[in-house]
Scaffold this motif. Structure first.
Motif, PDB file in Angstrom:
ATOM      1  N   ARG A  87      -0.449  13.567  -3.692  1.00  0.00           N
ATOM      2  CA  ARG A  87      -1.252  12.817  -4.662  1.00  0.00           C
ATOM      3  C   ARG A  87      -0.684  11.427  -4.944  1.00  0.00           C
ATOM      4  NH1 ARG A  87      -2.197  17.559  -9.176  1.00  0.00           N
ATOM      5  NH2 ARG A  87      -3.140  19.096  -7.769  1.00  0.00           N
ATOM      6  N   ARG A  88       0.642  11.318  -4.852  1.00  0.00           N
ATOM      7  CA  ARG A  88       1.276  10.020  -5.120  1.00  0.00           C
ATOM      8  C   ARG A  88       0.746   8.941  -4.196  1.00  0.00           C
ATOM      9  NH1 ARG A  88       3.429   8.389  -9.753  1.00  0.00           N
ATOM     10  NH2 ARG A  88       4.552   6.465  -9.399  1.00  0.00           N
ATOM     11  N   LEU A  89       0.297   9.363  -3.024  1.00  0.00           N
ATOM     12  CA  LEU A  89      -0.254   8.413  -2.052  1.00  0.00           C
ATOM     13  C   LEU A  89      -1.459   7.681  -2.637  1.00  0.00           C
ATOM     14  CD1 LEU A  89      -0.231   7.378   0.918  1.00  0.00           C
ATOM     15  CD2 LEU A  89      -1.763   9.270   1.469  1.00  0.00           C
ATOM     16  N   LEU A  90      -2.195   8.356  -3.522  1.00  0.00           N
ATOM     17  CA  LEU A  90      -3.415   7.774  -4.085  1.00  0.00           C
ATOM     18  C   LEU A  90      -3.138   6.609  -5.024  1.00  0.00           C
ATOM     19  CD1 LEU A  90      -5.390  11.066  -4.842  1.00  0.00           C
ATOM     20  CD2 LEU A  90      -5.815   9.430  -2.990  1.00  0.00           C
ATOM     21  N   ILE A  91      -1.947   6.543  -5.602  1.00  0.00           N
ATOM     22  CA  ILE A  91      -1.626   5.427  -6.492  1.00  0.00           C
ATOM     23  C   ILE A  91      -0.851   4.335  -5.761  1.00  0.00           C
ATOM     24  CG2 ILE A  91       0.617   6.185  -7.391  1.00  0.00           C
ATOM     25  CD1 ILE A  91      -2.349   4.669  -9.375  1.00  0.00           C
ATOM     26  N   THR A  92      -0.293   4.660  -4.581  1.00  0.00           N
ATOM     27  CA  THR A  92       0.395   3.639  -3.788  1.00  0.00           C
ATOM     28  C   THR A  92      -0.541   3.011  -2.749  1.00  0.00           C
ATOM     29  OG1 THR A  92       1.228   5.368  -2.310  1.00  0.00           O
ATOM     30  CG2 THR A  92       2.681   4.651  -4.070  1.00  0.00           C
ATOM     31  N   LEU A  93      -1.508   3.780  -2.259  1.00  0.00           N
ATOM     32  CA  LEU A  93      -2.451   3.266  -1.270  1.00  0.00           C
ATOM     33  C   LEU A  93      -3.267   2.088  -1.790  1.00  0.00           C
ATOM     34  CD1 LEU A  93      -3.620   3.607   1.564  1.00  0.00           C
ATOM     35  CD2 LEU A  93      -5.248   5.272   0.642  1.00  0.00           C
ATOM     36  N   PRO A  94      -3.681   2.062  -3.084  1.00  0.00           N
ATOM     37  CA  PRO A  94      -4.434   0.905  -3.565  1.00  0.00           C
ATOM     38  C   PRO A  94      -3.721  -0.430  -3.439  1.00  0.00           C
ATOM     39  CG  PRO A  94      -4.745   2.733  -5.074  1.00  0.00           C
ATOM     40  CD  PRO A  94      -3.691   3.161  -4.085  1.00  0.00           C
ATOM     41  N   LEU A  95      -2.382  -0.433  -3.357  1.00  0.00           N
ATOM     42  CA  LEU A  95      -1.657  -1.700  -3.234  1.00  0.00           C
ATOM     43  C   LEU A  95      -1.990  -2.420  -1.925  1.00  0.00           C
ATOM     44  CD1 LEU A  95       1.820  -0.691  -4.723  1.00  0.00           C
ATOM     45  CD2 LEU A  95      -0.085  -1.841  -5.847  1.00  0.00           C
ATOM     46  N   PRO A  96      -1.784  -1.784  -0.754  1.00  0.00           N
ATOM     47  CA  PRO A  96      -2.198  -2.465   0.480  1.00  0.00           C
ATOM     48  C   PRO A  96      -3.710  -2.638   0.568  1.00  0.00           C
ATOM     49  CG  PRO A  96      -1.488  -0.217   0.964  1.00  0.00           C
ATOM     50  CD  PRO A  96      -1.083  -0.509  -0.453  1.00  0.00           C
ATOM     51  N   LEU A  97      -4.472  -1.682  -0.004  1.00  0.00           N
ATOM     52  CA  LEU A  97      -5.931  -1.816   0.003  1.00  0.00           C
ATOM     53  C   LEU A  97      -6.372  -3.025  -0.819  1.00  0.00           C
ATOM     54  CD1 LEU A  97      -7.300   1.843  -0.373  1.00  0.00           C
ATOM     55  CD2 LEU A  97      -7.454   0.351   1.627  1.00  0.00           C
ATOM     56  N   MET A  98      -5.690  -3.252  -1.927  1.00  0.00           N
ATOM     57  CA  MET A  98      -6.031  -4.394  -2.776  1.00  0.00           C
ATOM     58  C   MET A  98      -5.800  -5.701  -2.037  1.00  0.00           C
ATOM     59  SD  MET A  98      -4.657  -5.223  -6.624  1.00  0.00           S
ATOM     60  CE  MET A  98      -4.791  -3.485  -7.055  1.00  0.00           C
ATOM     61  N   ILE A  99      -4.662  -5.770  -1.349  1.00  0.00           N
ATOM     62  CA  ILE A  99      -4.365  -6.974  -0.561  1.00  0.00           C
ATOM     63  C   ILE A  99      -5.389  -7.133   0.560  1.00  0.00           C
ATOM     64  CG2 ILE A  99      -2.678  -8.055   0.970  1.00  0.00           C
ATOM     65  CD1 ILE A  99      -0.486  -6.668  -0.672  1.00  0.00           C
ATOM     66  N   ALA A 100      -5.683  -6.012   1.248  1.00  0.00           N
ATOM     67  CA  ALA A 100      -6.625  -6.058   2.368  1.00  0.00           C
ATOM     68  C   ALA A 100      -8.041  -6.381   1.908  1.00  0.00           C
ATOM     69  CB  ALA A 100      -6.612  -4.716   3.107  1.00  0.00           C
ATOM     70  N   SER A 101      -8.387  -6.015   0.673  1.00  0.00           N
ATOM     71  CA  SER A 101      -9.743  -6.276   0.187  1.00  0.00           C
ATOM     72  C   SER A 101      -9.883  -7.666  -0.419  1.00  0.00           C
ATOM     73  CB  SER A 101     -10.142  -5.219  -0.861  1.00  0.00           C
ATOM     74  OG  SER A 101      -9.369  -5.351  -2.040  1.00  0.00           O
ATOM     75  N   ARG A 102      -8.833  -8.150  -1.068  1.00  0.00           N
ATOM     76  CA  ARG A 102      -8.926  -9.452  -1.734  1.00  0.00           C
ATOM     77  C   ARG A 102      -8.649 -10.628  -0.787  1.00  0.00           C
ATOM     78  NH1 ARG A 102     -10.510  -6.300  -5.240  1.00  0.00           N
ATOM     79  NH2 ARG A 102      -9.908  -6.321  -7.446  1.00  0.00           N
TER      80      ARG A 102
END
Length: 268
Positions: free
Chosen positions: A173-188
């Protein structure tokens, strides 16, 4: 805890308890943000409907952003369920609202950009599979602490190797709160780069971005005040969100004249 603070502030009427006052302010801000988030994307949706266009929007950014919000929703819902009750909705309610609003933006983007049917079906299927898989992740990640200490020791000796405990780590589950970091960079970043290349920000709304900037700062405060302890993963996400949203808000200000001209042409 929340219950003890309720007793302190309202039963004992001890309104000068500093710790509980911080919790009360944090909870109140959380509910205000959850309510306000219901209209955060409204300016973007309104601009799309008015211009009948998705000009300036990066599909990749919107897709990744939707997954990013969904990760946070899944993480906090399962964290709440792990505690036996859903009593922390004010900690993540805005992510629920933003996910739903992003779905509307995706549908409008498909309407105006007219991608192929196969593209729409594939995107929908991948999102559904990802969301379902997120809710099946186990809570236990394996020996994370042991892996981290041994890995740090290995790197300090200039003879890097992968310690045995690291091999036994597994998705959790911890992956779900760390995955948004690279996703945020990749999306923005694609959106930021697209704005620079286009010389305008299209239908992006500075009102929405300003609300995101303020919301990120408030979430930093509420994360520090969480009675269950500081969640470093969530804190890192809110800080990164502030930086990236502030960058796009500045772009909206810098390119405001060119953006007006581009949208005026679209409306002709």
């Amino acid at each position: 805890s929340n219950d003890s603070c309720i007793d302190t502030l309202f039963t004992q009427r001890n309104i000068v308890d500093g710790a509980c006052l911080k919790v009360l302010i944090s909870k109140s801000l959380g509910w205000v943000m959850t309510g306000a988030s219901a209209i955060v994307k409204t300016p973007v949706i309104r601009n799309m409907l008015k211009a009948e266009s998705a000009a300036g929007l990066s599909p990749q950014s919107i897709y990744l952003e939707t997954i990013m919000y969904s990760c946070s929703v899944a993480y906090f819902v399962m964290k709440d369920l792990g505690d036996g009750k859903l009593d922390e909705f004010n900690e993540y309610g805005e992510n629920v609202n933003l996910t739903l609003q992003n779905v509307i933006i995706v549908l409008l983007m498909w309407r105006y950009n007219k991608p192929s049917t196969s593209h729409c079906l594939l995107a929908t299927a991948l999102f559904a599979v990802f969301f379902l898989m997120a809710f099946t992740l186990p809570e236990d990640c394996g020996p994370v602490g042991e892996c981290g200490s041994l890995l740090a020791s290995s790197l300090s000796t200039f003879a890097p190797s992968i310690p045995a405990p690291c091999v036994s780590l597994k998705p959790c589950r911890r992956l779900l709160i760390t995955l948004p970091l690279p996703l945020m960079i990749a999306s923005r970043l694609p959106q930021i780069i697209a704005n620079v290349r286009n010389g305008h920000t299209g239908i992006l709304s500075i009102v929405t971005l300003a609300m995101n900037v303020i919301g990120s700062l408030l979430r930093v405060f509420t994360t520090f005040q969480n009675p269950k302890g500081l969640d470093m993963g969530a804190l890192a996400g809110y800080l990164l969100s502030f930086i990236l949203n502030a960058t796009m808000a500045i772009q909206c200000f810098i390119y405001r004249e060119n953006t007006k001209k581009v949208l005026a042409k679209k409306n002709k």
